[in-house]
Structure formats: structure tokens, C-alpha cells
Design an enzyme around this catalytic site. Structure first.
Site, mmCIF file in Angstrom:
data_model
loop_
_atom_site.group_PDB
_atom_site.id
_atom_site.type_symbol
_atom_site.label_atom_id
_atom_site.label_comp_id
_atom_site.label_asym_id
_atom_site.label_seq_id
_atom_site.Cartn_x
_atom_site.Cartn_y
_atom_site.Cartn_z
ATOM 1 N N GLY A 13 0.824 -1.201 0.000
ATOM 2 C CA GLY A 13 0.000 0.000 0.000
ATOM 3 C C GLY A 13 0.860 1.253 0.000
ATOM 4 O O GLY A 13 1.727 1.414 -0.843
ATOM 5 N N SER A 39 -0.427 -5.330 4.038
ATOM 6 C CA SER A 39 -0.368 -5.864 5.389
ATOM 7 C C SER A 39 -0.616 -4.757 6.396
ATOM 8 O O SER A 39 -0.142 -3.633 6.226
ATOM 9 C CB SER A 39 1.000 -6.492 5.654
ATOM 10 O OG SER A 39 1.163 -6.807 7.022
ATOM 11 N N VAL A 47 6.849 10.673 6.785
ATOM 12 C CA VAL A 47 6.252 11.470 7.858
ATOM 13 C C VAL A 47 5.638 12.672 7.164
ATOM 14 O O VAL A 47 4.480 12.659 6.802
ATOM 15 C CB VAL A 47 7.292 11.866 8.923
ATOM 16 C CG1 VAL A 47 6.629 12.694 10.003
ATOM 17 C CG2 VAL A 47 7.913 10.623 9.546
ATOM 18 N N LYS A 78 4.172 24.493 -1.823
ATOM 19 C CA LYS A 78 5.635 24.517 -1.897
ATOM 20 C C LYS A 78 6.058 25.218 -3.181
ATOM 21 O O LYS A 78 5.654 24.820 -4.275
ATOM 22 C CB LYS A 78 6.195 23.090 -1.875
ATOM 23 C CG LYS A 78 7.713 23.023 -2.080
ATOM 24 C CD LYS A 78 8.196 21.587 -2.207
ATOM 25 C CE LYS A 78 9.669 21.529 -2.608
ATOM 26 N NZ LYS A 78 10.138 20.153 -2.851
ATOM 27 N N PRO A 101 14.029 27.462 -6.977
ATOM 28 C CA PRO A 101 12.598 27.719 -7.160
ATOM 29 C C PRO A 101 12.020 26.876 -8.290
ATOM 30 O O PRO A 101 12.760 26.333 -9.119
ATOM 31 C CB PRO A 101 12.573 29.209 -7.527
ATOM 32 C CG PRO A 101 13.853 29.403 -8.276
ATOM 33 C CD PRO A 101 14.863 28.478 -7.633
ATOM 34 N N VAL A 207 1.462 -11.390 2.822
ATOM 35 C CA VAL A 207 1.935 -12.311 1.790
ATOM 36 C C VAL A 207 3.011 -13.209 2.397
ATOM 37 O O VAL A 207 4.012 -12.731 2.938
ATOM 38 C CB VAL A 207 2.500 -11.532 0.586
ATOM 39 C CG1 VAL A 207 3.075 -12.500 -0.457
ATOM 40 C CG2 VAL A 207 1.419 -10.657 -0.038
ATOM 41 N N LEU A 358 9.685 2.759 -4.191
ATOM 42 C CA LEU A 358 10.951 2.417 -3.552
ATOM 43 C C LEU A 358 11.441 1.024 -3.915
ATOM 44 O O LEU A 358 12.636 0.747 -3.823
ATOM 45 C CB LEU A 358 10.827 2.530 -2.027
ATOM 46 C CG LEU A 358 10.400 3.897 -1.473
ATOM 47 C CD1 LEU A 358 10.315 3.848 0.051
ATOM 48 C CD2 LEU A 358 11.346 4.992 -1.924
ATOM 49 N N THR A 369 11.905 13.967 -4.854
ATOM 50 C CA THR A 369 11.582 13.336 -6.134
ATOM 51 C C THR A 369 10.965 11.946 -6.018
ATOM 52 O O THR A 369 10.680 11.320 -7.041
ATOM 53 C CB THR A 369 12.860 13.230 -6.991
ATOM 54 O OG1 THR A 369 13.860 12.514 -6.245
ATOM 55 C CG2 THR A 369 13.382 14.602 -7.355
#
Length: 530
Positions: A13, A39, A47, A78, A101, A207, A358, A369
Site C-alpha cells: 500500500g 499488510s 512522515v 511549496k 525555485p 503475503v 521504492l 523526487t
């Protein structure tokens, strides 16, 4: 005719998983049944999360409205990243600070001729090259960095201004690009509710096994609570674990820690008081002894964290330094310690499994990014979506483009470190001795001589003006401007710099404060929110 993909199973998730689910559901609707398995035992990485402006397009594609999702996700705007102490103080003791910027895209170039000299990239020359030309000629009237000279946002950030006027206001609108600061857990929950409401199936289960056929394709996953789940196409969104792509399929992960030394982070929420202090419309990246500390100003609190090198400090000392940096702002809660996997898979898509987020690749959080790479992966996945033939050519082109985008971004991040002159700790001495990627060495040689790479001619997240904002902010030594620019009249470029100066004055006076704007969205500030 090959059978179409009918069943997509997303494992994991978080932001990667739920953004993937919502995105593919929006792209293909009910024609593809999407199931997300996650899970309840696996913790989330984020965070506070900072983003780049591409997310506005993605959220618009999903039909998400700022006035609805931002209050639910503790979100703010931002306009830039501010870098503090990435070089030694000046001779007079002045602290080293500069901004990156969000420039207009595409860039309005300096037009030199009545008509373009090429359809794609012949409308003019980047203002960044005229900045270098003038600086090398000794012009002291231009501001010290291109990030400040080429865009009015630095001054607006220093004044804590919102990037746009209040709704219903007759104040002028600069139409600046902006991104968001948001709570990663809350945005994942918002995307979950959005996706499930549109037909995505949500399965809470652990899993325990992935079954792979002789071709190297995933047939099914076996869970503890819900038994077997089959699919045609699988997305691995299991984060740094890479449960399917690396675990079950054995794809090689290529570490980049020889170029990027930070391999760990510790995150903490921090108190804020925007009514007293204002609300910063930028992310802060504060260089420290063993890495750097991020500050992400959410509405009801701040997200903070220390990105560090595990070879020069340890988790306990890193947490202590972060708490010391925050002082009384640090909340009295357990810190979130994260071991980062910096690098990329040789292939992000193997067989019938594609890693997203990731589990695919990671640079580090310096230019916010992480979500942008997820967006890029999903956009390319829509363009290269397979059928049951799983054509090698389609998969190979996807992998080639993902790898190219990652390596270009890696070079951009390494560049921030490579230009430091700090030598006050073992970490910074190690940074200065770390090998540069061959591709970045080539880029530095090109940058020094101002070799022109027209925006849009390569697939890269950050274009010329962003690169020049970092180079000038880190005091890179240019040897020349483009020779063609030497023959061009500076008048049009100087008028553009003057227009930035006029915008700086106009919008400093007319734009609302960031806190004023966001308060109108969120209501009263609540430090116990979420």
C-alpha cells in the site's frame, strides 16, 4: 490477437501502492480489475512529504480538488527548496544559503529573432546562459544566484507568500508553478478511499509466498489470511524490501552508495505556530555534520528528518542531533528510523511484474523526487501497458526509459554534494573524496563551457534553469557562456531580468501570506490534528 490484461494485483500500500491503484483505475476503468493487497503489520516510510509540481497534473488527472484533499492531508504549498550551509560561510561569516525555485515550464526563452530558427527548440536561448555571460563580463548588478535573478519566488518565499491570490480576489495572479507539502500517511489513506470508491478491491493480508512459473512470471501470491490471489500483471509496491522484484524474481539491485553516501534517516514530527511565525512555502535542506536535515512545513505541524551516513554516525546520535536541532519543537514521540536502499534495479519490469516506487529505485529525499518518480513510472506504464503476450520490446523500452531517468536524477542529486567545499567533519571529507559518476563528470565539463542542451531534448525532471540554480547557488566555476550568445544582443535578456524585478515588487505587495491562504482551506490550526 493476444488476450488483454484483465487482472492487476498490486502488492503493498502506502503512497506508491494507492497512487498506482487510483492511477490505473482512472486510466483503464472497469476494464481492468485492480486488487491491492497490503499488510496491517508493515509500517509506512513517510512522515512529512515534499513534492514537485508534476503532482498537480497527476492529481488533476485523478479528479482531486485542492479544497477537498489538502485539508484532509494536512497539506500546504511549496514554491522552492532552500539550501542552508551546503558550503562554508563567506569570509565575512555570512551563512551560505540559496534557493531552487520552481521555474515556469516550458521556459519562455530569450527570443532573439522575429521568427523561430527551429520548430522544436529554436524559439530562443535560455535566460540562464545570458546570466552566465553577464556574470563573466563582471556585471555586479545581477543577483548572486540565477535562482534569485531568474525568478521572483525567492523573495516571495522569504516573505512567506502563497504562490497565488485568494479565490475570488481581483489581485493579479502570477500563475507560478508550485507543488505541495503533505502528510504521507494521510495522502495514502485519501488515495485508498478514492480508489476503493471507484472499484479497486482492497485486501488486508500478509503475503507469505510468491509462486513463479517456469517462464519467470508470477502466477499467484499466497497470503496468510485470504489464501491465494491470482493475477495477470503484478505491481511490486513493497518498498525497500522489493518482495517480488528482488525476492521472488531475483532481479539485481545496483547500489549507488559509492556516489551518494547517505544511507539512513530518522524522522520526527515537530510543533509549529504558523499564526506567530508564518508558514514557510518552501522545503528547507539544512546541511549538518553527518548529512542534512529536512524541514517540511505542514499546516498543523512540521515534518522533519535527518538524512545521514551510517558510516560516520549511528541512529542514536543522529536522533539526538535532530532533537537538538529542533529544540522545544520536537514532539515527545518515538522517532521513525529508516534504513534507505539507495540505487536502482537493473530492470524495474521483469516478466509480468513491474516494481513501482521504492521497490524500483531511490535516490534520496534531497529534491523531493520520490513521488515524482512514481508518477513517471505510472505514466510510462500506461503508455507501455502490456497484453498477455508481454512483448519484450515494450518491456525493454520501459526499462530503458526508467533507468535513464533515474541516472539523470542521480547525477542531479550528486551535483549538490560534489560542489561543496565543506571539510569540517569526516562525512564532508568523505563526500569530497567520493567518486563522481562518469556521466556527471561529462556534464560538469559541458556545464563549465555552457554547452546548450535545449529543454525537452532529453527526458529529465529538472531542466536548464534548475540546473543553473544549483550550479550558481553552489558557486560552480563557469569558463564561458555559449559562443553563440556572445554574438547576441543582451537587451532582450536584460528586459527579462527587469521583468522579474518588477514581478518581485508587485507580488510581494499583492499576494496573500501562505498561512492566510491555507487557513482559508483548512480552518483553525490544530496541533493535535491527525
Amino acid at each position: 490477437m493476444a488476450r488483454p490484461i484483465k487482472r492487476v494485483v498490486i502488492v503493498g500500500g502506502g503512497t506508491a501502492g494507492w497512487l498506482s491503484a487510483a492511477y490505473l483505475n482512472r486510466a483503464f476503468g472497469s476494464q481492468v480489475q485492480i486488487t491491492l493487497v497490503e499488510s496491517e503489520r508493515v509500517g509506512r516510510i513517510g512522515v512529512g512529504e515534499a513534492t514537485v509540481p508534476t503532482l498537480r497534473t497527476t492529481f488533476a488527472f485523478l479528479g482531486m480538488k485542492e479544497e477537498e484533499w489538502m485539508p484532509a492531508c494536512n497539506a500546504t504549498y511549496k514554491s522552492a527548496v532552500r539550501f542552508n550551509d551546503w558550503r562554508k560561510p563567506a569570509a565575512d561569516g555570512t551563512r551560505h544559503t540559496y534557493y531552487h525555485p520552481f521555474f515556469h515550464v516550458p521556459e519562455p526563452p530569450v527570443g532573439m529573432y522575429e521568427k523561430p530558427f527551429h520548430t522544436r527548440f529554436g524559439k530562443g536561448i535560455s535566460l540562464a546562459h545570458f546570466y552566465v555571460k553577464r556574470k563573466l563580463e563582471g556585471d555586479t548588478g545581477l543577483r548572486p544566484t540565477f535562482g534569485d535573478a531568474g525568478m521572483a519566488l525567492q523573495r516571495l518565499c522569504e516573505l512567506n507568500k502563497a504562490p497565488k491570490p485568494l479565490p475570488g480576489s481581483d489581485a493579479p495572479d502570477p500563475r507560478y508553478r508550485y507543488a505541495y507539502h503533505l502528510d504521507a500517511a494521510l495522502i495514502a489513506a485519501y488515495l485508498r478511499d478514492l480508489a476503493v470508491g471507484r472499484g479497486v478491491k482492497h485486501v488486508l493480508a500478509d503475503v507469505k509466498h510468491v509462486e513463479v512459473d517456469p517462464r519467470g512470471h508470477v502466477e499467484r501470491i499466497v497470503t496468510e489470511q485470504e489464501g491465494t490471489i491470482e493475477g495477470d500483471f503484478f505491481l511490486d509496491c513493497t518498498g525497500f524490501r522489493g518482495m517480488i522484484i528482488n525476492g521472488a524474481l531475483g532481479e539485481r539491485f545496483i547500489s549507488q552508495n559509492d556516489h551518494l553516501l547517505c544511507d539512513s534517516a530518522v524522522a520526527l514530527p515537530a510543533r509549529n505556530d504558523p499564526e506567530r511565525d508564518g508558514l514557510r512555502p518552501y522545503t528547507s535542506a539544512n546541511a549538518r555534520k553527518d548529512g542534512w536535515i529536512w524541514e517540511i512545513p505542514l499546516y498543523h505541524r512540521d515534518g522533519t528528518g535527518y538524512v545521514y551516513c551510517g558510516k560516520t554516525t549511528n541512529p542514536g546520535d543522529a536522533e539526538e542531533e535532530l532533537r537538538r536541532f529542533l529544540g522545544g519543537r520536537a514532539m515527545d514521540v518515538p522517532a521513525n528510523h529508516i534504513k534507505m536502499r539507495v540505487g536502482y534495479n537493473e530492470r524495474s519490469w521483469v516478466g509480468n511484474c513491474c516494481a513501482v516506487g521504492l521497490s524500483s529505485c531511490f535516490v534520496e529525499p534531497l529534491e523531493s523526487t520520490t513521488i515524482a518518480l512514481i508518477e513517471y513510472q505510472l505514466a510510462l506504464l500506461v503508455l507501455h501497458f502490456p497484453d498477455m503476450d508481454f512483448d519484450d520490446q515494450r518491456r525493454d523500452r520501459y526499462n530503458e526509459m526508467i533507468k535513464g531517468a533515474y541516472l539523470d536524477l542521480r547525477d542531479f542529486i550528486v551535483m549538490h554534494y560534489a560542489l561543496t567545499n565543506r571539510d569540517d567533519s569526516q562525512f564532508w571529507r568523505n563526500v569530497r573524496e567520493a567518486p563522481l559518476p562518469d556521466s556527471l563528470q561529462e556534464k560538469f565539463a559541458e556545464y563549465a563551457e555552457s554547452v546548450v542542451t535545449p529543454d525537452g531534448s532529453r527526458l529529465r525532471l529538472f531542466e536548464t534553469r534548475s540546473i543553473w540554480a544549483i550550479l550558481t547557488g553552489m558557486q560552480f566555476e563557469f569558463t564561458k557562456a555559449p559562443p553563440s550568445v556572445q554574438w547576441m544582443d543582451d537587451a532582450a535578456a536584460m528586459e527579462m531580468f527587469a521583468e522579474v524585478d518588477r514581478e518581485r515588487e508587485l507580488y510581494s505587495a499583492t499576494l496573500p501570506g501562505h498561512y492566510e491562504y491555507v487557513r482559508a482551506l483548512h480552518g483553525a490550526h490544530d496541533p493535535d490534528f491527525g
